[in-house]
Write an enzyme that holds these catalytic residues in place. Structure first.
Site, mmCIF file in Angstrom:
data_model
loop_
_atom_site.group_PDB
_atom_site.id
_atom_site.type_symbol
_atom_site.label_atom_id
_atom_site.label_comp_id
_atom_site.label_asym_id
_atom_site.label_seq_id
_atom_site.Cartn_x
_atom_site.Cartn_y
_atom_site.Cartn_z
ATOM 1 N N LEU A 289 48.685 37.148 42.708
ATOM 2 C CA LEU A 289 49.809 37.882 42.142
ATOM 3 C C LEU A 289 50.966 37.742 43.131
ATOM 4 O O LEU A 289 50.783 37.983 44.330
ATOM 5 C CB LEU A 289 49.448 39.364 41.975
ATOM 6 N N LYS B 281 49.753 40.166 35.875
ATOM 7 C CA LYS B 281 49.289 41.502 36.294
ATOM 8 C C LYS B 281 48.606 42.152 35.090
ATOM 9 O O LYS B 281 49.164 43.015 34.409
ATOM 10 C CB LYS B 281 50.456 42.338 36.837
ATOM 11 N N TYR C 255 50.334 45.639 33.282
ATOM 12 C CA TYR C 255 50.751 46.904 33.882
ATOM 13 C C TYR C 255 51.634 46.661 35.098
ATOM 14 O O TYR C 255 51.755 45.527 35.578
ATOM 15 C CB TYR C 255 49.522 47.739 34.279
ATOM 16 N N GLU D 215 44.066 36.360 48.275
ATOM 17 C CA GLU D 215 44.760 37.646 48.450
ATOM 18 C C GLU D 215 43.731 38.763 48.553
ATOM 19 O O GLU D 215 42.527 38.517 48.447
ATOM 20 C CB GLU D 215 45.721 37.887 47.279
#
Ligand SMILES: Cc1ncc(COP(=O)(O)O)c(C=O)c1O
Length: 284
Positions: A201, A145, A32, A177
């Site tokens: 990511l 993702k 996505y 993250e």
């Protein structure tokens, strides 16, 4: 009336249905993207659509559109919904097929997209937010993702339960993250963030921050940093499509930069805003 894209067509949301054996629904087998829309225009659309393509390729899903074609379709939806400020969400799953772990043959991916009005998080950007630390329990391909977000959801939920905005994830001592954002610290004027490898990511906002740092001679390093480094940082901030650059002013109840947003973070907010204005026009 709200419109969505399903199977390449713009339709009334009420008429958009996906089969219960869609692999996105059953396995989270898909990818996505979320793109910010300012003044009815997408910000960094090309970068997001390239990353979408890359994420899909990494799990052998063939997106049947070129990024430019996809961009046109998304623009069509934004216009149809009269979206001025918000986000456009899109996902491709491997498609509908009887439940079986192995990939099906000759199945077309399911493509859906919708828009949503979302305000800029102005007060958190001005005042900063609180965060907790949490073990990064996710898989080892966080560069994709993917729709599989359970680890991220559990982390965010812990943050919310602690009255915080974000969970800063770490593997051992090394900070990776946030649950839905990248994390950077500022130490002696240098912006430091985790290298773009399989453990994070590679955020489009993170890449924009890197670009504006380079253009403005703000030292920027992609290297590992620890929980201790966060606690002793001059500044800490999140970057992401919806949070833009958001200062973290407290971690695990310890104040960072005196509990107020730092100068480098504020400068980066302004530089990112300049990029937004360049692409999408002036923001009120
Ligand atoms: C886990 C994770 N890391 C980083 C980001 C930031 O990426 P971007 O700047 O492309 O929105 C996101 C955004 O959703 C995310 O979910």
């Amino acid at each position: 009336m709200e419109y969505v894209i399903i199977g390449g067509e713009i339709v009334d949301r009420g008429h958009a249905t996906v089969d219960i054996e869609d692999r996105g629904y059953q396995f989270g087998d898909g990818v996505y993207e979320v793109i910010r829309v300012y003044n009815g225009k997408m910000f960094t659309a090309r970068e997001h659509l390239i990353r979408l393509q890359e994420s899909a390729e990494k799990i052998s899903i063939q997106i049947p559109y070129q990024p430019t074609e996809l961009e046109e379709m998304l623009k069509g939806l934004i216009d149809k919904n009269n979206l001025s400020n918000g986000i456009i969400y899109m996902q491709f799953t491997r498609g509908e097929s009887p439940r079986n772990h192995a990939f099906p043959h000759n199945v077309a991916p399911t493509f859906v997209a919708y828009t949503r009005k979302v305000d800029r998080p102005v007060s958190s950007m001005q005042e900063g937010v609180k965060a907790i630390f949490i073990d990064d329990i996710r898989w080892l391909r966080c560069d994709i993702k993917s729709l599989n977000l359970l680890g991220n959801l559990l982390a965010k939920q812990k943050a919310v339960e602690a009255g915080c905005f974000e969970a800063i994830q770490h593997r051992g001592d090394i900070v990776t993250e946030g649950s839905s954002s990248n994390v950077a610290i500022v130490k002696n004027g240098t912006v430091i963030t985790h290298p773009a490898n399989n453990l994070i990511l590679n955020g489009i906002t993170r890449q924009k921050v890197k670009q504006v740092c380079e253009q403005n001679k703000i030292p920027f390093e992609e290297k590992e940093f620890t929980i201790e480094d966060v606690l002793h940082a001059d500044e800490v901030f999140l970057s992401g499509t919806t949070v833009e650059v958001t200062p973290i002013v407290e971690v695990e109840e310890k104040k960072i930069s005196g509990g107020t947003p730092g100068q480098v973070t504020k400068k980066l907010q302004q530089l990112i805003m300049d990029e937004i204005v360049k692409e999408c026009g002036t923001i009120e």
